[in-house]
Design a protein around this motif. Structure first.
Motif, PDB file in Angstrom:
ATOM      1  N   TYR A  50       0.964  -0.957   0.513  1.00  0.00           N
ATOM      2  CA  TYR A  50      -0.363  -0.105   0.303  1.00  0.00           C
ATOM      3  C   TYR A  50       1.018   1.073  -0.355  1.00  0.00           C
ATOM      4  O   TYR A  50       1.689   1.249   0.559  1.00  0.00           O
ATOM      5  N   ARG A  51       0.484   2.341  -0.965  1.00  0.00           N
ATOM      6  CA  ARG A  51       1.346   3.331  -0.831  1.00  0.00           C
ATOM      7  C   ARG A  51       0.481   4.539  -0.739  1.00  0.00           C
ATOM      8  O   ARG A  51      -0.687   4.813  -1.999  1.00  0.00           O
ATOM      9  N   THR A  52       1.392   6.047  -0.330  1.00  0.00           N
ATOM     10  CA  THR A  52       1.011   6.637  -0.702  1.00  0.00           C
ATOM     11  C   THR A  52       0.359   7.395  -1.815  1.00  0.00           C
ATOM     12  O   THR A  52       1.634   7.647  -1.991  1.00  0.00           O
ATOM     13  N   PRO A  53       0.008   8.339  -2.118  1.00  0.00           N
ATOM     14  CA  PRO A  53       0.303   9.475  -3.335  1.00  0.00           C
ATOM     15  C   PRO A  53       0.911  10.124  -3.434  1.00  0.00           C
ATOM     16  O   PRO A  53       1.541  10.742  -2.211  1.00  0.00           O
ATOM     17  N   GLY A  54       1.654  10.592  -4.613  1.00  0.00           N
ATOM     18  CA  GLY A  54       2.733  11.431  -4.675  1.00  0.00           C
ATOM     19  C   GLY A  54       3.805  11.845  -4.198  1.00  0.00           C
ATOM     20  O   GLY A  54       4.625  10.154  -3.557  1.00  0.00           O
ATOM     21  N   GLY A  57       6.394  10.006   0.685  1.00  0.00           N
ATOM     22  CA  GLY A  57       4.548   9.557   0.811  1.00  0.00           C
ATOM     23  C   GLY A  57       5.273   8.160   1.549  1.00  0.00           C
ATOM     24  O   GLY A  57       6.670   8.056   1.569  1.00  0.00           O
ATOM     25  N   GLY A  58       4.308   7.344   2.045  1.00  0.00           N
ATOM     26  CA  GLY A  58       4.907   6.195   2.960  1.00  0.00           C
ATOM     27  C   GLY A  58       4.468   4.637   2.445  1.00  0.00           C
ATOM     28  O   GLY A  58       3.462   4.692   1.158  1.00  0.00           O
ATOM     29  N   GLU A  59       5.072   3.927   2.464  1.00  0.00           N
ATOM     30  CA  GLU A  59       4.763   2.405   1.838  1.00  0.00           C
ATOM     31  C   GLU A  59       4.612   1.685   2.716  1.00  0.00           C
ATOM     32  O   GLU A  59       5.397   0.894   3.949  1.00  0.00           O
ATOM     33  N   ILE A  60       3.140   0.318   2.895  1.00  0.00           N
ATOM     34  CA  ILE A  60       3.310   0.126   3.841  1.00  0.00           C
ATOM     35  C   ILE A  60       3.631  -1.305   3.369  1.00  0.00           C
ATOM     36  O   ILE A  60       2.306  -1.968   2.136  1.00  0.00           O
ATOM     37  N   ASP A  61       4.582  -2.452   3.627  1.00  0.00           N
ATOM     38  CA  ASP A  61       3.962  -3.823   3.136  1.00  0.00           C
ATOM     39  C   ASP A  61       2.748  -4.562   2.897  1.00  0.00           C
ATOM     40  O   ASP A  61       2.729  -5.398   1.850  1.00  0.00           O
ATOM     41  N   LEU A  62       2.747  -4.763   4.253  1.00  0.00           N
ATOM     42  CA  LEU A  62       1.517  -5.985   3.983  1.00  0.00           C
ATOM     43  C   LEU A  62       0.740  -5.252   4.991  1.00  0.00           C
ATOM     44  O   LEU A  62       1.379  -4.737   6.162  1.00  0.00           O
ATOM     45  N   PHE A  73      -0.595  -3.482  10.281  1.00  0.00           N
ATOM     46  CA  PHE A  73       0.261  -2.289   9.252  1.00  0.00           C
ATOM     47  C   PHE A  73       1.751  -3.708   9.778  1.00  0.00           C
ATOM     48  O   PHE A  73       2.741  -3.156  10.891  1.00  0.00           O
ATOM     49  N   VAL A  74       2.420  -3.746   8.537  1.00  0.00           N
ATOM     50  CA  VAL A  74       3.200  -5.330   9.183  1.00  0.00           C
ATOM     51  C   VAL A  74       4.414  -4.192   7.769  1.00  0.00           C
ATOM     52  O   VAL A  74       4.962  -4.489   6.918  1.00  0.00           O
ATOM     53  N   GLU A  75       5.824  -3.768   8.007  1.00  0.00           N
ATOM     54  CA  GLU A  75       6.604  -3.749   8.240  1.00  0.00           C
ATOM     55  C   GLU A  75       7.464  -4.906   7.672  1.00  0.00           C
ATOM     56  O   GLU A  75       8.174  -6.045   8.375  1.00  0.00           O
ATOM     57  N   VAL A  76       8.201  -5.765   6.750  1.00  0.00           N
ATOM     58  CA  VAL A  76       9.367  -6.093   6.444  1.00  0.00           C
ATOM     59  C   VAL A  76      10.026  -5.925   6.006  1.00  0.00           C
ATOM     60  O   VAL A  76      10.692  -6.010   5.621  1.00  0.00           O
ATOM     61  N   ARG A  98       7.568   7.420   7.933  1.00  0.00           N
ATOM     62  CA  ARG A  98       7.003   7.178   6.890  1.00  0.00           C
ATOM     63  C   ARG A  98       5.411   5.899   6.430  1.00  0.00           C
ATOM     64  O   ARG A  98       4.691   6.529   5.284  1.00  0.00           O
ATOM     65  N   ILE A  99       5.813   4.498   7.487  1.00  0.00           N
ATOM     66  CA  ILE A  99       4.980   3.638   7.556  1.00  0.00           C
ATOM     67  C   ILE A  99       3.173   4.234   8.335  1.00  0.00           C
ATOM     68  O   ILE A  99       2.334   4.161   8.217  1.00  0.00           O
ATOM     69  N   VAL A 100       3.714   5.262   9.606  1.00  0.00           N
ATOM     70  CA  VAL A 100       2.844   5.728  10.365  1.00  0.00           C
ATOM     71  C   VAL A 100       1.752   6.592   9.594  1.00  0.00           C
ATOM     72  O   VAL A 100       0.910   5.930   8.822  1.00  0.00           O
ATOM     73  N   LEU A 101       2.540   7.563   8.959  1.00  0.00           N
ATOM     74  CA  LEU A 101       2.049   8.540   7.305  1.00  0.00           C
ATOM     75  C   LEU A 101       1.277   7.277   6.716  1.00  0.00           C
ATOM     76  O   LEU A 101      -0.748   7.656   6.440  1.00  0.00           O
ATOM     77  N   ALA A 102       1.872   6.728   5.924  1.00  0.00           N
ATOM     78  CA  ALA A 102       0.892   5.833   5.318  1.00  0.00           C
ATOM     79  C   ALA A 102      -0.406   5.111   5.684  1.00  0.00           C
ATOM     80  O   ALA A 102      -0.951   4.571   5.386  1.00  0.00           O
ATOM     81  N   ALA A 103       0.057   4.335   7.172  1.00  0.00           N
ATOM     82  CA  ALA A 103      -1.291   4.267   8.050  1.00  0.00           C
ATOM     83  C   ALA A 103      -2.468   4.866   8.216  1.00  0.00           C
ATOM     84  O   ALA A 103      -3.772   4.352   7.756  1.00  0.00           O
ATOM     85  N   ARG A 104      -2.060   5.944   8.051  1.00  0.00           N
ATOM     86  CA  ARG A 104      -3.151   7.185   7.988  1.00  0.00           C
ATOM     87  C   ARG A 104      -3.855   7.211   7.372  1.00  0.00           C
ATOM     88  O   ARG A 104      -5.394   7.729   7.412  1.00  0.00           O
ATOM     89  N   HIS A 105      -3.156   7.781   6.047  1.00  0.00           N
ATOM     90  CA  HIS A 105      -3.713   7.825   5.235  1.00  0.00           C
ATOM     91  C   HIS A 105      -4.717   6.526   4.988  1.00  0.00           C
ATOM     92  O   HIS A 105      -5.948   7.014   4.306  1.00  0.00           O
ATOM     93  N   TYR A 106      -4.279   4.965   4.674  1.00  0.00           N
ATOM     94  CA  TYR A 106      -5.035   4.070   4.654  1.00  0.00           C
ATOM     95  C   TYR A 106      -6.441   4.332   5.668  1.00  0.00           C
ATOM     96  O   TYR A 106      -7.597   3.768   5.199  1.00  0.00           O
ATOM     97  N   LEU A 107      -5.722   4.469   6.702  1.00  0.00           N
ATOM     98  CA  LEU A 107      -7.683   4.369   7.753  1.00  0.00           C
ATOM     99  C   LEU A 107      -8.603   6.064   7.084  1.00  0.00           C
ATOM    100  O   LEU A 107      -9.375   5.616   8.226  1.00  0.00           O
ATOM    101  N   MET A 108      -7.547   6.897   6.867  1.00  0.00           N
ATOM    102  CA  MET A 108      -8.927   7.879   6.624  1.00  0.00           C
ATOM    103  C   MET A 108      -9.912   7.315   5.256  1.00  0.00           C
ATOM    104  O   MET A 108     -10.987   8.213   5.338  1.00  0.00           O
ATOM    105  N   ARG A 109      -9.948   6.630   4.696  1.00  0.00           N
ATOM    106  CA  ARG A 109     -10.745   5.667   4.017  1.00  0.00           C
ATOM    107  C   ARG A 109     -11.914   5.055   4.244  1.00  0.00           C
ATOM    108  O   ARG A 109     -12.655   4.899   3.260  1.00  0.00           O
TER     109      ARG A 109
END
Length: 138
Positions: A50-54, A57-62, A73-76, A98-109
């Motif tokens: 999962y990646r944030t746009p732009g 941003g951040g990325e979460i592996d799983l 939210f899993v970092e491998v 960066r992982i926390v940023l991506a997680a917040r973006h994921y949760l906003m949906r």
């Protein structure tokens, strides 16, 4: 013949490109091993990479789901050896942010954010180590 020689030379991957593909492939294999390990423990895959746009941003592996509904939210991280601190030593404060940023973006949906946590799976040599609640959102 001269043209053919230039075409063949241009078609060959550069050493840097070959190295990147190998590293990328190793990372994908580590993610596959981590995913299998987590699924065997009863977690369900929600999304992968999962990646944030732009940029920046951040990325979460799983992104996984526990049986109780907790989003995980899993970092491998993978390393061929434990030299230089091993895989775990490579998850510094900036990477965590960066992982926390991506997680917040994921949760906003989501209409109602579930409980969540940040886990790390270390894949080193022949071992898979799962660190639950490895860090917190700051």
């Amino acid at each position: 013949m001269k043209f053919l020689g230039r075409w063949l030379a241009a078609d060959k991957p550069t050493p840097a490109a070959v190295g990147n593909n190998t590293t990328r492939q190793q990372g994908a294999l580590a993610e596959d091993r981590a995913l299998a390990h987590l699924q065997a423990a009863g977690l369900r895959l929600l999304t992968r990479n999962y990646r944030t746009p732009g940029r920046g941003g951040g990325e979460i592996d799983l992104v996984m789901c526990e049986r109780d509904g907790t989003t995980v939210f899993v970092e491998v991280r993978s390393r061929a050896s434990q030299a230089f601190g091993g895989a775990g030593a490579s998850i510094g404060a900036a990477k965590q942010q960066r992982i926390v940023l991506a997680a917040r973006h994921y949760l906003m949906r989501l209409a109602s954010p579930p409980p969540c946590r940040f886990d790390v799976v270390l894949v080193e040599e022949a071992q898979v180590q799962w660190l639950k609640a490895a860090f917190d959102a700051q």
